[in-house]
Design an enzyme around this catalytic site. Structure first.
Site, PDB file in Angstrom:
ATOM      1  N   HIS A 126       0.831  -1.208   0.000  1.00 57.32           N
ATOM      2  CA  HIS A 126       0.000   0.000   0.000  1.00 57.32           C
ATOM      3  C   HIS A 126       0.864   1.256   0.000  1.00 57.32           C
ATOM      4  O   HIS A 126       0.577   2.235  -0.707  1.00 57.32           O
ATOM      5  CB  HIS A 126      -0.917  -0.027   1.232  1.00 57.32           C
ATOM      6  N   GLU A 131       2.204   1.791  -3.450  1.00 57.00           N
ATOM      7  CA  GLU A 131       1.158   2.356  -4.316  1.00 57.00           C
ATOM      8  C   GLU A 131       1.094   3.880  -4.181  1.00 57.00           C
ATOM      9  O   GLU A 131       1.015   4.611  -5.173  1.00 57.00           O
ATOM     10  CB  GLU A 131      -0.193   1.731  -3.957  1.00 57.00           C
ATOM     11  N   HIS A 132       1.146   4.375  -2.943  1.00 53.31           N
ATOM     12  CA  HIS A 132       1.125   5.826  -2.704  1.00 53.31           C
ATOM     13  C   HIS A 132       2.318   6.503  -3.363  1.00 53.31           C
ATOM     14  O   HIS A 132       2.180   7.538  -4.024  1.00 53.31           O
ATOM     15  CB  HIS A 132       1.148   6.110  -1.202  1.00 53.31           C
ATOM     16  N   GLU A 157      -3.884   8.060   7.759  1.00 56.63           N
ATOM     17  CA  GLU A 157      -4.868   7.215   7.097  1.00 56.63           C
ATOM     18  C   GLU A 157      -5.144   5.959   7.922  1.00 56.63           C
ATOM     19  O   GLU A 157      -6.304   5.551   8.096  1.00 56.63           O
ATOM     20  CB  GLU A 157      -4.366   6.822   5.702  1.00 56.63           C
TER      21      GLU A 157
END
Length: 433
Positions: free
Chosen positions: A67, A70-71, A142
């Site tokens: 993840h 991906e960012h 987040e």
């Protein structure tokens, strides 16, 4: 380029595997103004132990790194890729799941420019220790946001019960602590291993001409150099190994208790891709029979005040695991899971599970499926989620039609096993005076 016709749904797919291993699927929809593209790698949050490319020993990377990667892919030395897509009239996004990471755009204009931007930014990584450190604070916020979400905590609470020894139970974004360990070197290690074209697929649907678009893709890929492809060696515990936590709970600032019953699949799935899709479809129909809006079970639980509008159920079948979860907000959480267990264990004699109701639900599912084929986003995401190579989304029409009560019973016999049920409860925090 291979051409596959689906006369029942009046669709034609074009497929080709390029010399570098990239699998490309094109679906022309000339009546649409929009084009939607999805670039996916078979790499998700559970893939945290593997042998890096050109190495011989396994390495363990921090939870949440897929993840995090991906960012970071959207940030380049000369700016933010979102800004480029915006200037070209496209909307871009990305997401990470347990087993894959996808990058996408949708546009009604400049399809070729946006396609080249998608291919280039995903295939040209740029990470520095400074930008990685900056991102940690953003992702930590987040993670905390999801930790404050009761339904998110409920879902991962039951996953922790079902898969205590499997990375599936770890939040896709990792933890605030785990992401602090991520370095630029880690990101490059994961990228070079999992973002090889041979581990990726590109799906494009919309107002495109297949031969012209395929030439754009091939020309783009010929400009780039990649390591020779090699099988990726992951070290993952089996997702169908027995062993669960039968019950656990936590408290949160909520007004009403929450309860979820989870079922872990431990019976080996069928070996062929078509049989697996049949099993997945039969399981979906079974849950609709037992708990759908027209079932006696849901009506009875609702009338008794045991469930409310939050009631939901879900069946998941992925790379090496399958599970289901059934949840609700309820004043009687223990009674709810007991009721659900009773329904599951008597499913084969349930008045809700009949040939007549199955026929009706098959028609409803088929109608919903055909209607969904008008959505480019639905088509692309379903193609990405189906890791099968010999069957596709368009085979689902035939598969729905052939499901019989015997297929439903097979799911009951192989999946509804009491020893693989688990409960997770969430209770309101006590108010301190």
């Amino acid at each position: 380029m291979k051409k596959i016709n689906y006369p029942v749904v009046e669709e034609t797919l074009y497929q080709e595997t390029l010399d570098n291993g990239l699998r490309v699927t094109l679906l022309p929809k000339p009546d649409f103004h929009k084009t939607y593209s999805l670039f996916t790698t078979e790499y998700g949050s559970i893939d945290n132990k593997f042998i890096p490319i050109n190495q011989k020993e396994y390495c363990q990377v921090p939870d949440g790194i897929a993840h995090f990667l991906e960012h970071k892919m959207f940030e380049k030395e000369d700016g933010d890729v979102f800004h480029i897509f915006g200037k070209q009239g496209a909307s871009a996004n990305a997401y990470t799941s347990f087993t894959r990471t996808s990058y996408l755009f949708s546009t009604t204009d400049q399809v070729v420019q946006n396609l080249e931007t998608l291919l280039d930014f995903v295939q040209e990584p740029y990470f520095t220790e400074e930008t990685v450190e900056k991102e940690k604070g953003i992702i930590a916020q987040e993670i905390q946001m999801y930790q404050d979400d009761p339904n998110w905590r409920l879902f991962f609470g039951i996953l922790n019960n079902l898969y205590p020894n499997h990375p599936l139970h770890v939040d896709i974004a990792g933890t605030v602590e785990s992401i602090q360990e991520i370095t630029a070197k880690d990101l490059y290690t994961c990228y070079e291993t999992f973002y090889h074209p041979s581990n990726m697929n590109l799906f494009i649907v919309g107002n495109i001409e297949p031969n012209a678009i395929m030439k754009v893709i091939k020309d783009n890929q010929l400009k780039k150099e990649f390591e020779p492809s090699a099988p990726i060696k992951r070290d993952l515990p089996s997702g169908t190994e027995p062993g669960i936590i039968k019950e656990s709970s936590l408290t949160m600032p909520i007004s009403k208790p929450k309860a979820v019953l989870g079922i872990k699949g431990v019976t080996p799935l069928p070996t062929t891709e078509k049989e697996q899709l049949i099993y997945k479809t039969a399981a979906s129909l079974l849950f609709q029979l037992l708990f759908g809006s027209t079932s006696q079970n849901q009506l009875s639980m609702y009338n008794e005040g045991l469930i409310d509008d939050s009631f939901s159920y879900e069946f998941n079948l992925e790379r090496d695991f399958y599970f289901a979860d059934i949840s609700t907000d309820t004043k009687e959480p223990e009674r709810f899971v007991k009721t659900i267990e009773d329904i599951l264990l008597t499913a084969k004699t349930s008045p809700d599970v009949t040939d007549e109701r199955l026929a009706l639900l098959k028609k409803r599912l088929l109608g919903k499926h055909l209607q969904s084929l008008n959505s480019l986003e639905y088509i692309a995401n379903q193609f990405s989620q189906l890791t099968f190579e010999t069957v596709t989304l368009f085979d689902l029409t035939e598969i729905i039609a052939q499901i019989q009560l015997a297929d439903i019973y097979q799911v009951v016999d192989t999946f509804f096993l009491a020893e693989n049920f688990s409960h997770f409860f969430m209770y309101p925090e006590e108010v301190k005076e």
